[in-house]
Design an enzyme around this catalytic site. Sequence first.
Site, PDB file in Angstrom:
ATOM      1  N   GLY A 210      -2.783  -0.924  47.863  1.00 11.92           N
ATOM      2  CA  GLY A 210      -3.653  -0.831  49.041  1.00 11.92           C
ATOM      3  C   GLY A 210      -5.015  -0.308  48.647  1.00 11.92           C
ATOM      4  O   GLY A 210      -5.405  -0.382  47.481  1.00 11.92           O
ATOM      5  N   ASN A 211      -5.750   0.201  49.621  1.00 10.08           N
ATOM      6  CA  ASN A 211      -7.050   0.809  49.304  1.00 10.08           C
ATOM      7  C   ASN A 211      -7.362   1.887  50.330  1.00 10.08           C
ATOM      8  O   ASN A 211      -6.561   2.145  51.224  1.00 10.08           O
ATOM      9  CB  ASN A 211      -8.148  -0.258  49.235  1.00 10.08           C
ATOM     10  CG  ASN A 211      -8.258  -1.029  50.532  1.00 10.08           C
ATOM     11  OD1 ASN A 211      -8.593  -0.459  51.565  1.00 10.08           O
ATOM     12  ND2 ASN A 211      -7.957  -2.319  50.488  1.00 10.08           N
ATOM     13  N   PHE A 212      -8.541   2.491  50.208  1.00 11.37           N
ATOM     14  CA  PHE A 212      -8.848   3.687  50.996  1.00 11.37           C
ATOM     15  C   PHE A 212      -9.439   3.397  52.380  1.00 11.37           C
ATOM     16  O   PHE A 212      -9.889   4.306  53.061  1.00 11.37           O
ATOM     17  CB  PHE A 212      -9.830   4.580  50.219  1.00 11.37           C
ATOM     18  CG  PHE A 212      -9.263   5.115  48.934  1.00 11.37           C
ATOM     19  CD1 PHE A 212      -8.189   5.995  48.966  1.00 11.37           C
ATOM     20  CD2 PHE A 212      -9.773   4.733  47.706  1.00 11.37           C
ATOM     21  CE1 PHE A 212      -7.657   6.503  47.792  1.00 11.37           C
ATOM     22  CE2 PHE A 212      -9.251   5.226  46.526  1.00 11.37           C
ATOM     23  CZ  PHE A 212      -8.174   6.107  46.558  1.00 11.37           C
ATOM     24  N   SER A 213      -9.463   2.157  52.817  1.00 10.69           N
ATOM     25  CA  SER A 213     -10.074   1.859  54.124  1.00 10.69           C
ATOM     26  C   SER A 213      -9.274   2.533  55.246  1.00 10.69           C
ATOM     27  O   SER A 213      -8.050   2.444  55.293  1.00 10.69           O
ATOM     28  CB  SER A 213     -10.109   0.351  54.358  1.00 10.69           C
ATOM     29  OG  SER A 213     -10.522   0.095  55.680  1.00 10.69           O
ATOM     30  N   ALA A 277     -10.900  -4.433  54.394  1.00  5.68           N
ATOM     31  CA  ALA A 277     -10.870  -4.334  52.937  1.00  5.68           C
ATOM     32  C   ALA A 277      -9.554  -4.983  52.497  1.00  5.68           C
ATOM     33  O   ALA A 277      -8.512  -4.338  52.434  1.00  5.68           O
ATOM     34  CB  ALA A 277     -10.943  -2.870  52.509  1.00  5.68           C
TER      35      ALA A 277
END
Length: 399
Positions: A210-213, A277
Amino acid sequence: MNNLKGKHIILGISGGIAAYKSVTLLRLLVKAGAEVQVVITPNGKEFITPVTLSSLSGNPVISDFFTANTGEWHSHVSLGIWADAMIVAPATASTLAKMANGVADNMLVTTYLSSRCPVFVAPAMDLDMMAHPTTTRNLATLRADGVRIIEPAAGELASHLVGRGRMEEPENIAAVLNDFFGEGRPLAGRKVLVTAGPTYERIDPVRFIGNFSTGKMGYAIAAEAAKQGAEVVLVSGPTALADPEGVTTIRIESARQMLDEVLAHFADSDIAVMCAAVADYAPANYVDRKIKREHDDVDSIALVKNPDIAASVGKEKKPGQILVGFALETDNAEAHAREKLARKNLDMIVVNSLADAGAGFGTDTNKVTVISRDKTEDFALKDKREVAKDIIDCIIRYL
Ligand code: PMT
């Protein structure tokens, strides 16, 4: 009737034969997505039952200052603050007179006196009462007080006399309210599709890529588009945020699920803003049990490329549709963004860079540059809600 969605409306009903038309008005408002609170005068209840009205509105009907058996007090003050608009239909000669002179002897007039929202009245009475100088005077007073009068039509009246005094048809009253909420809202009548948040690509039942969005930027854009009158669909990856008010929010997890929802809604959208994102890669093979460090001895995860959602939408884009993308960069931001603008067939791209403190992921602020094919606009670091307003204003100017 897009503009009524999510609006809080007080429907005041006074005692006239036209009260039967208020049922249709109520149904139209509810169908258009408004939340309606009915306030009825004691005489109004002689013409139409509160049971019918509460069933259709989904809210108890208010008529008295107190509920007799519990002593519960009905707050006309909080009702007046809650409402985005109040419509009194039918407004009898007596109710108009009380409103014009502040005779607060029932819940309807008391609520009117407490309301801070725009008020509409749809008069309904016999032709002689309508033509009487008293009624003319009261309507002039109300008009001067800022009340909007939905003029009655001429036709056959309950008395079988023919003349002016028939309450305007419910469809037309609903249309007046709908137009009112569209005024000064440049995106009224437009459909806007927004993506927000991260996507999660599952490795096994407990892990993902995943990512930090956080979704803050995309949710603020969806909320601002709705505020400007648009009908908004928000396709959101996993976030901790509540659904924005007045927005249809669809929750998904992975990039493929986001692609499916975006393609399902893009065809009838006028504007699409791709703020999510999206993970560019997903594990090639999902393991349906927890991978164990001791037994599985995994030292790498094979990846496959996820679809590029913005580029897929860019291929589907028809003349008249506007596609806005984002570019999250760390270096050489504007050059990378221009390349994405062209490659994904975007009309506009919003650049944010992690090189700028307070911009990008997670923060409540962002600093963006909006690039269209013939214009570049730089904005200062601000709250994401203000950034959303700048972006929506850019889109409106582009329109
Ligand atoms: O959610 P917040 O915490 O508020 O953070 C906001 C944000 C930083 C996520 C947001 O402002 C932002 O920059 N979103 C885009 C992030 C991104 O994926 O940028 P990109 O440069 O990798 O992608 C370019 C464009 O293609 C974007 O419109 C993106 O949505 C889209 N894309 C990317 C990859 C992919 N597989 N499909 C896509 O549609």
